[in-house]
Design a protein around this motif. Structure first.
Motif, short mmCIF file in Angstrom:
data_model
loop_
_atom_site.label_atom_id
_atom_site.label_comp_id
_atom_site.label_asym_id
_atom_site.label_seq_id
_atom_site.Cartn_x
_atom_site.Cartn_y
_atom_site.Cartn_z
N ARG A 48 32.04 39.76 43.05
CA ARG A 48 32.25 40.36 44.48
C ARG A 48 33.39 39.23 45.13
NH1 ARG A 48 29.41 44.31 46.30
NH2 ARG A 48 29.05 43.60 48.61
N SER A 49 34.18 38.46 44.55
CA SER A 49 34.76 37.59 45.04
C SER A 49 36.30 38.16 45.60
CB SER A 49 35.36 36.50 44.04
OG SER A 49 36.28 37.18 42.99
N GLY A 50 36.64 39.30 45.07
CA GLY A 50 37.93 39.95 45.56
C GLY A 50 39.15 39.56 44.99
N LEU A 51 38.96 38.34 43.94
CA LEU A 51 40.04 37.55 43.62
C LEU A 51 40.76 38.71 42.64
CD1 LEU A 51 38.75 34.12 43.09
CD2 LEU A 51 40.39 34.95 44.65
N PHE A 52 42.14 38.36 42.45
CA PHE A 52 42.83 39.32 41.51
C PHE A 52 42.39 38.69 40.01
CE2 PHE A 52 46.65 40.13 38.99
CZ PHE A 52 46.95 41.64 39.47
N ASN A 53 42.35 39.97 39.07
CA ASN A 53 42.18 39.64 37.66
C ASN A 53 43.31 39.30 36.87
OD1 ASN A 53 41.09 39.70 35.14
ND2 ASN A 53 40.50 41.70 35.05
N TYR A 54 43.65 38.08 36.71
CA TYR A 54 44.81 37.80 36.09
C TYR A 54 45.40 38.52 35.07
CZ TYR A 54 41.93 35.28 32.59
OH TYR A 54 41.17 34.99 31.66
N THR A 55 44.45 38.97 34.20
CA THR A 55 44.85 39.91 33.11
C THR A 55 45.77 41.11 33.39
OG1 THR A 55 42.58 41.31 32.99
CG2 THR A 55 43.04 39.10 31.69
N ASP A 56 45.54 41.63 34.43
CA ASP A 56 46.20 42.59 35.28
C ASP A 56 47.63 42.64 35.24
OD1 ASP A 56 43.70 44.13 34.90
OD2 ASP A 56 43.58 44.00 37.36
N LEU A 79 46.06 30.06 34.70
CA LEU A 79 45.32 31.24 35.17
C LEU A 79 45.00 31.69 36.56
CD1 LEU A 79 43.16 31.65 31.86
CD2 LEU A 79 45.35 32.70 32.18
N ILE A 80 44.71 30.54 37.27
CA ILE A 80 44.34 30.70 38.54
C ILE A 80 45.55 30.92 39.38
CG2 ILE A 80 43.31 29.45 40.59
CD1 ILE A 80 41.19 30.56 38.33
N ALA A 81 46.73 30.21 39.15
CA ALA A 81 48.03 30.42 39.72
C ALA A 81 48.44 31.67 39.49
CB ALA A 81 49.02 29.25 38.99
N GLU A 82 48.25 32.53 38.24
CA GLU A 82 48.73 33.75 38.28
C GLU A 82 47.70 34.79 38.76
OE1 GLU A 82 50.45 37.16 36.99
OE2 GLU A 82 51.14 35.14 36.53
N SER A 83 46.58 34.54 39.33
CA SER A 83 45.86 35.28 39.83
C SER A 83 46.12 35.09 41.47
CB SER A 83 44.38 34.94 40.00
OG SER A 83 43.70 35.35 40.69
N ASN A 84 46.37 33.80 41.94
CA ASN A 84 47.06 33.57 43.20
C ASN A 84 48.20 34.26 43.64
OD1 ASN A 84 44.42 32.20 43.64
ND2 ASN A 84 45.67 30.14 43.51
N GLY A 89 42.14 41.73 46.16
CA GLY A 89 41.77 43.24 46.22
C GLY A 89 40.90 43.66 47.42
N PHE A 90 39.91 42.64 47.76
CA PHE A 90 39.03 42.94 48.88
C PHE A 90 38.52 41.63 49.35
CE2 PHE A 90 37.05 43.62 44.87
CZ PHE A 90 35.86 42.68 44.86
N ALA A 91 38.05 41.73 50.71
CA ALA A 91 37.44 40.48 51.26
C ALA A 91 36.14 40.12 50.26
CB ALA A 91 37.11 40.71 52.84
N PRO A 92 35.71 38.92 50.32
CA PRO A 92 34.55 38.55 49.53
C PRO A 92 33.27 39.35 50.05
CG PRO A 92 35.81 36.46 49.93
CD PRO A 92 36.54 37.69 50.88
N SER A 93 32.54 39.54 49.10
CA SER A 93 31.43 40.38 49.52
C SER A 93 31.35 41.75 49.82
CB SER A 93 30.24 39.55 50.26
OG SER A 93 30.42 39.50 51.54
N THR A 94 32.59 42.56 50.04
CA THR A 94 32.71 43.69 50.59
C THR A 94 32.78 44.71 49.52
OG1 THR A 94 35.17 43.49 50.91
CG2 THR A 94 33.98 42.75 52.87
N SER A 99 36.62 40.66 37.16
CA SER A 99 37.81 39.83 37.51
C SER A 99 37.40 38.64 36.40
CB SER A 99 38.03 39.30 38.59
OG SER A 99 39.04 38.47 38.70
N ASN A 100 38.47 38.36 35.26
CA ASN A 100 38.30 37.56 34.57
C ASN A 100 38.70 36.10 35.14
OD1 ASN A 100 38.05 38.50 31.67
ND2 ASN A 100 39.77 39.80 32.43
N THR A 101 39.37 36.23 36.28
CA THR A 101 39.54 34.92 37.05
C THR A 101 38.35 34.51 37.60
OG1 THR A 101 41.45 36.10 38.04
CG2 THR A 101 40.83 34.18 39.26
N ASN A 102 37.21 35.26 37.92
CA ASN A 102 36.04 34.61 38.17
C ASN A 102 35.27 33.83 37.24
OD1 ASN A 102 35.76 36.19 40.52
ND2 ASN A 102 34.78 37.85 39.82
N TYR A 103 35.29 34.02 35.85
CA TYR A 103 34.61 33.39 34.67
C TYR A 103 35.53 31.99 34.49
CZ TYR A 103 31.94 37.10 33.74
OH TYR A 103 30.75 38.04 33.77
N VAL A 104 37.02 31.99 34.75
CA VAL A 104 37.70 30.80 34.58
C VAL A 104 37.10 29.78 35.86
CG1 VAL A 104 40.17 29.90 34.93
CG2 VAL A 104 39.72 31.85 33.90
#
Length: 182
Positions: A48-56, A79-84, A89-94, A99-104
């Motif tokens: 629920r972070s909203g961060l972009f999934n770098y694999t996309d 990988l984080i730079a790629e996501s950034n 995709g959305f505000a956190p918790s909304t 997202s694989n970015t979350n696991y990184v």
């Protein structure tokens, strides 16, 4: 396995008071991602972070590009730079979205909280106690496994999407160097 292990690894740090589920990402990894002050460990664990999934975005050429770059190694900061490079995709918790970015980021949090590599903490806290002998982490071409589980067991090597077991000098039918596909 790594995903579940990272979740459990963060749980261990939570139990020891180093990380709290409601700690912000900014508290432990300042300036790493947009809106890091609004993203919590809980958001990362629940996607629920909203961060972009770098694999996309890493392989716009599809399956052929994935195949052609299957041996390329990406560091967590890459990988984080790629996501950034992409808007969240959305505000956190909304909302929620895998997202694989979350696991990184969870791996990076484990490392920050413990001062040791995430794979080492996961091996120590989960893999070794549960005797998960076939579990490994890809790193520099050779999977690092919990070496003191059983000194006699074969080592593992990652080759593309196939994990191969190197069978202590005993050749497998039609396979070189004694490696057999699991």
């Amino acid at each position: 396995m790594a995903r579940t292990a990272e979740e459990k690894g963060c749980g261990g740090e939570h139990a020891e008071g180093r990380l709290r589920l409601d700690d912000s990402l900014e508290r432990h990894l300042p300036g790493l991602v947009p809106d890091g002050a609004k993203i919590t460990v809980r958001h990362l664990l629940s996607h629920r972070s909203g961060l972009f999934n770098y694999t996309d975005s890493l392989w716009p050429g599809g399956l052929q590009e994935i195949h052609d770059t299957r041996f390329k190694r990406f560091t967590p900061p890459e990988l984080i730079a790629e996501s950034n490079r992409h808007k969240p995709g959305f505000a956190p918790s909304t909302a929620g979205s895998y997202s694989n970015t979350n696991y990184v980021l969870l791996g990076m949090l484990i490392e920050k909280a413990t001062g040791t590599p995430a794979r080492q903490e996961i091996m120590r806290r989960i893999v070794k106690p549960l005797h998960l002998r076939g579990t490994s982490f890809p790193d520099l071409g050779v999977d690092r496994r919990c070496a003191d589980l059983d000194d006699a067991r074969p080592e593992y090597l990652l080759q593309g999407a196939h994990r191969r077991e190197v069978a202590a000098g005993v050749p497998d039918e039609g396979d070189e160097a004694g490696a057999k596909t699991r």
